[in-house]
Design a protein around this motif. Structure first.
Motif, PDB file in Angstrom:
ATOM      1  N   GLN A  56      -7.889   7.744  -1.608  1.00  0.00           N
ATOM      2  CA  GLN A  56      -7.177   6.963  -2.552  1.00  0.00           C
ATOM      3  C   GLN A  56      -6.929   5.709  -2.079  1.00  0.00           C
ATOM      4  OE1 GLN A  56      -3.718   9.523  -3.444  1.00  0.00           O
ATOM      5  NE2 GLN A  56      -4.994  10.894  -4.587  1.00  0.00           N
ATOM      6  N   THR A  57      -6.357   5.453  -1.173  1.00  0.00           N
ATOM      7  CA  THR A  57      -6.023   4.007  -0.583  1.00  0.00           C
ATOM      8  C   THR A  57      -7.167   3.112  -0.253  1.00  0.00           C
ATOM      9  OG1 THR A  57      -4.009   5.086   0.570  1.00  0.00           O
ATOM     10  CG2 THR A  57      -4.584   2.830   0.877  1.00  0.00           C
ATOM     11  N   PHE A  58      -8.361   3.800   0.344  1.00  0.00           N
ATOM     12  CA  PHE A  58      -9.498   2.945   0.617  1.00  0.00           C
ATOM     13  C   PHE A  58     -10.194   2.773  -0.615  1.00  0.00           C
ATOM     14  CE2 PHE A  58     -13.942   2.300   1.732  1.00  0.00           C
ATOM     15  CZ  PHE A  58     -13.902   1.783   2.951  1.00  0.00           C
ATOM     16  N   VAL A  59     -10.393   3.461  -1.301  1.00  0.00           N
ATOM     17  CA  VAL A  59     -11.067   3.154  -2.709  1.00  0.00           C
ATOM     18  C   VAL A  59     -10.322   2.048  -3.567  1.00  0.00           C
ATOM     19  CG1 VAL A  59     -11.704   4.288  -5.280  1.00  0.00           C
ATOM     20  CG2 VAL A  59     -12.118   5.354  -2.978  1.00  0.00           C
ATOM     21  N   ALA A 113       0.910  -0.832  -0.235  1.00  0.00           N
ATOM     22  CA  ALA A 113      -0.001   0.158  -0.117  1.00  0.00           C
ATOM     23  C   ALA A 113       0.860   1.026   0.013  1.00  0.00           C
ATOM     24  CB  ALA A 113      -0.940   0.003   1.215  1.00  0.00           C
ATOM     25  N   ALA A 114       1.788   1.141   0.837  1.00  0.00           N
ATOM     26  CA  ALA A 114       2.783   2.439   0.956  1.00  0.00           C
ATOM     27  C   ALA A 114       3.721   2.836  -0.332  1.00  0.00           C
ATOM     28  CB  ALA A 114       3.518   2.357   2.328  1.00  0.00           C
ATOM     29  N   ALA A 115       3.876   1.424  -0.840  1.00  0.00           N
ATOM     30  CA  ALA A 115       5.034   1.703  -2.152  1.00  0.00           C
ATOM     31  C   ALA A 115       4.336   2.140  -3.269  1.00  0.00           C
ATOM     32  CB  ALA A 115       5.506   0.393  -2.536  1.00  0.00           C
ATOM     33  N   THR A 116       2.918   2.671  -3.248  1.00  0.00           N
ATOM     34  CA  THR A 116       2.139   2.989  -4.262  1.00  0.00           C
ATOM     35  C   THR A 116       1.650   4.458  -4.186  1.00  0.00           C
ATOM     36  OG1 THR A 116       0.348   1.994  -3.749  1.00  0.00           O
ATOM     37  CG2 THR A 116       1.529   0.841  -5.437  1.00  0.00           C
ATOM     38  N   GLY A 117       1.885   5.010  -2.876  1.00  0.00           N
ATOM     39  CA  GLY A 117       1.240   6.274  -2.691  1.00  0.00           C
ATOM     40  C   GLY A 117       2.065   7.538  -3.118  1.00  0.00           C
ATOM     41  N   PRO A 118       1.480   8.691  -3.410  1.00  0.00           N
ATOM     42  CA  PRO A 118       2.327   9.805  -3.851  1.00  0.00           C
ATOM     43  C   PRO A 118       3.116  10.181  -2.936  1.00  0.00           C
ATOM     44  CG  PRO A 118       0.049  10.651  -3.356  1.00  0.00           C
ATOM     45  CD  PRO A 118      -0.063   8.794  -3.252  1.00  0.00           C
ATOM     46  N   PRO A 119       4.499  10.873  -3.231  1.00  0.00           N
ATOM     47  CA  PRO A 119       5.394  11.107  -2.162  1.00  0.00           C
ATOM     48  C   PRO A 119       4.916  12.354  -1.170  1.00  0.00           C
ATOM     49  CG  PRO A 119       6.385  11.187  -4.506  1.00  0.00           C
ATOM     50  CD  PRO A 119       4.931  10.974  -4.613  1.00  0.00           C
ATOM     51  N   ALA A 120       4.003  13.110  -1.587  1.00  0.00           N
ATOM     52  CA  ALA A 120       3.443  14.182  -0.887  1.00  0.00           C
ATOM     53  C   ALA A 120       2.922  13.486   0.473  1.00  0.00           C
ATOM     54  CB  ALA A 120       2.251  15.022  -1.355  1.00  0.00           C
ATOM     55  N   ARG A 121       2.512  12.123   0.487  1.00  0.00           N
ATOM     56  CA  ARG A 121       1.853  11.650   1.671  1.00  0.00           C
ATOM     57  C   ARG A 121       2.942  11.310   2.783  1.00  0.00           C
ATOM     58  NH1 ARG A 121      -2.137   7.005  -0.178  1.00  0.00           N
ATOM     59  NH2 ARG A 121      -2.027   7.824  -2.259  1.00  0.00           N
ATOM     60  N   GLY A 122       4.224  11.612   2.493  1.00  0.00           N
ATOM     61  CA  GLY A 122       5.016  11.188   3.590  1.00  0.00           C
ATOM     62  C   GLY A 122       6.092  10.040   2.991  1.00  0.00           C
ATOM     63  N   MET A 158      -3.523   2.739  -7.826  1.00  0.00           N
ATOM     64  CA  MET A 158      -2.712   3.785  -7.362  1.00  0.00           C
ATOM     65  C   MET A 158      -2.084   4.644  -8.296  1.00  0.00           C
ATOM     66  SD  MET A 158      -3.794   4.034  -4.199  1.00  0.00           S
ATOM     67  CE  MET A 158      -2.543   4.759  -3.264  1.00  0.00           C
ATOM     68  N   LYS A 159      -1.270   3.945  -9.444  1.00  0.00           N
ATOM     69  CA  LYS A 159      -0.750   4.702 -10.336  1.00  0.00           C
ATOM     70  C   LYS A 159      -1.774   5.889 -10.840  1.00  0.00           C
ATOM     71  CE  LYS A 159       1.949   1.007 -12.468  1.00  0.00           C
ATOM     72  NZ  LYS A 159       2.197   0.418 -13.608  1.00  0.00           N
ATOM     73  N   GLY A 160      -3.130   5.569 -10.970  1.00  0.00           N
ATOM     74  CA  GLY A 160      -3.870   6.582 -11.772  1.00  0.00           C
ATOM     75  C   GLY A 160      -3.909   7.672 -10.732  1.00  0.00           C
ATOM     76  N   ALA A 161      -3.788   7.521  -9.515  1.00  0.00           N
ATOM     77  CA  ALA A 161      -3.800   8.419  -8.337  1.00  0.00           C
ATOM     78  C   ALA A 161      -2.872   9.489  -8.709  1.00  0.00           C
ATOM     79  CB  ALA A 161      -3.689   7.847  -7.135  1.00  0.00           C
ATOM     80  N   GLU A 162      -1.786   9.066  -9.382  1.00  0.00           N
ATOM     81  CA  GLU A 162      -0.664   9.804  -9.760  1.00  0.00           C
ATOM     82  C   GLU A 162      -0.750  10.836 -10.728  1.00  0.00           C
ATOM     83  OE1 GLU A 162       1.682  10.091  -7.332  1.00  0.00           O
ATOM     84  OE2 GLU A 162       0.369   8.624  -6.395  1.00  0.00           O
ATOM     85  N   MET A 220      -9.259   9.347  -9.241  1.00  0.00           N
ATOM     86  CA  MET A 220      -8.459   9.078  -8.110  1.00  0.00           C
ATOM     87  C   MET A 220      -7.533  10.150  -7.696  1.00  0.00           C
ATOM     88  SD  MET A 220      -9.043   5.964  -6.973  1.00  0.00           S
ATOM     89  CE  MET A 220      -7.179   5.219  -6.152  1.00  0.00           C
ATOM     90  N   SER A 221      -7.142  10.981  -8.390  1.00  0.00           N
ATOM     91  CA  SER A 221      -5.946  12.035  -8.061  1.00  0.00           C
ATOM     92  C   SER A 221      -6.810  13.252  -7.198  1.00  0.00           C
ATOM     93  CB  SER A 221      -5.248  12.679  -9.418  1.00  0.00           C
ATOM     94  OG  SER A 221      -6.260  13.326 -10.317  1.00  0.00           O
ATOM     95  N   ARG A 222      -8.046  13.222  -7.633  1.00  0.00           N
ATOM     96  CA  ARG A 222      -8.942  14.432  -6.917  1.00  0.00           C
ATOM     97  C   ARG A 222      -9.173  13.741  -5.578  1.00  0.00           C
ATOM     98  NH1 ARG A 222     -11.769  14.259 -12.243  1.00  0.00           N
ATOM     99  NH2 ARG A 222     -11.024  16.007 -13.404  1.00  0.00           N
TER     100      ARG A 222
END
Length: 311
Positions: A111-114, A11-20, A93-97, A103-105
């Motif tokens: 994003q993670t939950f959906v 889960a963490a490996a796919t999130g945007p950098p802005a999240r930490g 999660m790529k789509g969130a980027e 997803m990006s909105r």
């Protein structure tokens, strides 16, 4: 893929950098490799928790014996489920980027939950017949109505039709959407707590780093399973309905009305509200190591593929 930092988590490996946890490069892993990693994680997880799974199912329906019953169909289930779930999760999660996508909105937690919810629903629907077979093998009596996996498929198809393989699919989907969303989001939340530990007590963070994935995965499994336990009980009761109901289960399972609410009320009326939480203890004892092993193996596999692709 952009990274949140420590690549030890699916889960963490796919999130945007802005999240930490920014500062580390994205893993170079293909969709096929994500699927393979998820499949392997599912198989290893299933092997670890197989006896607990049978105990949990039988406590929801009847006493437990034969702790490895239904393990073959369950191994197929976990392999296919893990492959579909993790491949789709990482693509979402790529789509969130990407800019200007739905997803990006969404905020980070959504994003993670959906992504977890949608990937879990897709994996559940595509592998549900294997889940039903696992349940029926786990609870059939000593007469063994189903002698083999092939025989079970043929028997169900002949007596119940294709629809027989999807008994209980509605409560399963109702259960899995919030459960998988909670699994991935809880995992992200607990990883965030470990991240904060790095700034507060760096020495402790360093010494416990190898256990972060296991702890976060285990806690995520407990939180999510507790929240949806009544749906799991109802799903298992539906799966052993049909014309062979009394031939499968030793002590019998009542015939339930259609509809989640009606079934829940029937169980509560005859067994008390706690009847909706039958098997909770072994279920949690199973959920914690299952989720922990899944996240850990998935992360290690993705790291292996990343190293291979980088050389």
């Amino acid at each position: 893929m952009p990274s949140q930092g420590n690549e030890a988590s699916p889960a963490a490996a796919t999130g945007p950098p802005a999240r930490g946890r920014a500062g580390e490069r994205a893993l170079n892993v293909t969709p096929a490799q994500n699927a393979l990693s998820g499949a392997l994680a599912g198989v290893v997880s299933r092997f670890v928790i197989a006896p607990l799974d049978v105990i949990k199912i039988r406590l929801q329906l009847q006493p437990a014996e034969g702790l490895w019953k239904g393990n073959l169909s369950a191994e197929y289930l976990y392999l296919a489920y893990g492959a579909v779930q993790f491949a789709l999760f990482h693509e979402l999660m790529k789509g969130a980027e990407q800019p200007d996508t739905i997803m990006s909105r969404l905020p980070a937690f959504a994003q993670t939950f959906v992504a977890g919810s949608l990937s879990g629903a897709a994996a559940t629907f595509s592998t549900y017949p294997l889940d039903l077979l696992r349940t029926r093998f786990a609870v059939q009596n000593k007469d063994q109505l189903y002698k083999s996996l092939y025989g079970a498929v043929r028997e169900i198809l002949a007596k119940e039709g294709v629809a027989g393989f999807y008994r209980g699919i509605v409560p399963s989907l109702v259960q899995i959407v919030p459960q998988m969303g909670l699994v991935f989001e809880s995992h992200r939340f607990f990883r965030g707590l470990f991240d904060r530990l790095k700034s507060v007590a760096p020495a402790v963070h360093e010494r416990t780093q190898g256990a972060h994935e296991l702890v976060c995965g285990g806690l995520a499994g407990i939180v999510s399973k507790t929240a949806v336990m009544p749906f799991d009980v109802i799903r298992k009761r539906y799966q052993v309905q049909g014309p062979v109901r009394n031939a499968i289960v030793v002590e019998g399972v009542p015939r339930y009305q259609r509809g989640l609410v009606a079934t829940a009320l029937q169980i509560a009326r005859h067994e008390g509200v706690l009847g909706l939480y039958k098997g909770l203890v072994p279920c949690l004892v199973k959920a914690a190591p299952s989720s922990a092993v899944t996240f850990f193996v998935m992360a290690e596999c993705r790291r292996f593929f990343d190293n291979s692709n980088s050389h």
